[in-house]
Design a protein around this motif. Structure first.
Motif, PDB file in Angstrom:
ATOM      1  N   LEU A  68       0.802  -1.226   0.000  1.00  0.00           N
ATOM      2  CA  LEU A  68       0.000   0.000   0.000  1.00  0.00           C
ATOM      3  C   LEU A  68       0.833   1.273   0.000  1.00  0.00           C
ATOM      4  CD1 LEU A  68      -2.530  -1.152   2.744  1.00  0.00           C
ATOM      5  CD2 LEU A  68      -2.898  -1.144   0.264  1.00  0.00           C
ATOM      6  N   VAL A  73      -1.272   7.660  -0.086  1.00  0.00           N
ATOM      7  CA  VAL A  73      -1.564   6.969   1.175  1.00  0.00           C
ATOM      8  C   VAL A  73      -0.694   7.534   2.292  1.00  0.00           C
ATOM      9  CG1 VAL A  73      -1.553   4.744   2.364  1.00  0.00           C
ATOM     10  CG2 VAL A  73      -2.284   4.874  -0.024  1.00  0.00           C
ATOM     11  N   VAL A 109      -6.513   0.803   4.904  1.00  0.00           N
ATOM     12  CA  VAL A 109      -6.252   2.233   4.883  1.00  0.00           C
ATOM     13  C   VAL A 109      -7.567   3.003   4.865  1.00  0.00           C
ATOM     14  CG1 VAL A 109      -5.257   4.106   3.502  1.00  0.00           C
ATOM     15  CG2 VAL A 109      -3.993   1.971   3.813  1.00  0.00           C
TER      16      VAL A 109
END
Length: 168
Positions: A68, A73, A109
């Protein structure tokens, strides 16, 4: 010397000492005190920056393990940590550590903010620190609810992970 003396006079503690030390020796002492104060301030700043870097690296490592790690992010995590700092007065590094641990336990997330809130709520309700509360919420993410029962919080150990998570 006159310029240094006038600057030193702006700092009360140094000004007190200047009055007791005659002539240019007072100015020299003030200069040395200023250098020492600056060096101490720099050392503290370096330690704080180093601690921040370690925590940020932990978040990056947790994100990378889950595939990720991306700029958007990382920016979201940093913004969330800063918002938590503004809301609570606690250091953003503490919340970045919370997020890194939760991600390592499998938090998505997209739902990390919900789990960070759960950690804060557990901490407030139980009087436990963020680290211990994070471990409790993280274990709940994997279906381990025994720690909750030990705290006196009623959970159904036969219920699904989703059901128990919804109750946190």
């Amino acid at each position: 010397l006159v310029a240094l003396n006038s600057q030193a006079n702006k700092i009360p503690l140094i000004s007190q000492f200047l009055g007791k030390i005659p002539g240019s020796a007072g100015v020299a002492a003030a200069a040395l005190a200023g250098v020492a104060a600056a060096a101490t301030g720099m050392a503290v700043a370096v330690r704080l920056a180093s601690a921040q870097e370690v925590v940020t690296t932990k978040v990056d490592a947790a994100l990378a393990r889950r595939g990720l790690l991306a700029d958007d992010v990382r920016e979201k995590m940093s913004a969330m940590a800063n918002a938590q700092q503004d809301a609570t007065g606690m250091a953003n590094e503490e919340f970045e550590a919370v997020m890194a641990t939760l991600i390592n336990f499998g938090a998505s997330v997209s739902e990390i903010d919900k789990y960070v809130e759960a950690v804060k709520n557990v901490s407030n309700l139980t009087g436990r620190g963020l680290k211990e509360s994070t471990l409790l919420v993280g274990r709940a993410l994997t279906g381990q609810m025994e720690g909750w029962k030990e705290m006196g919080i009623e959970v159904d150990l036969t219920a699904s992970k989703e059901t128990n998570l919804a109750g946190i």
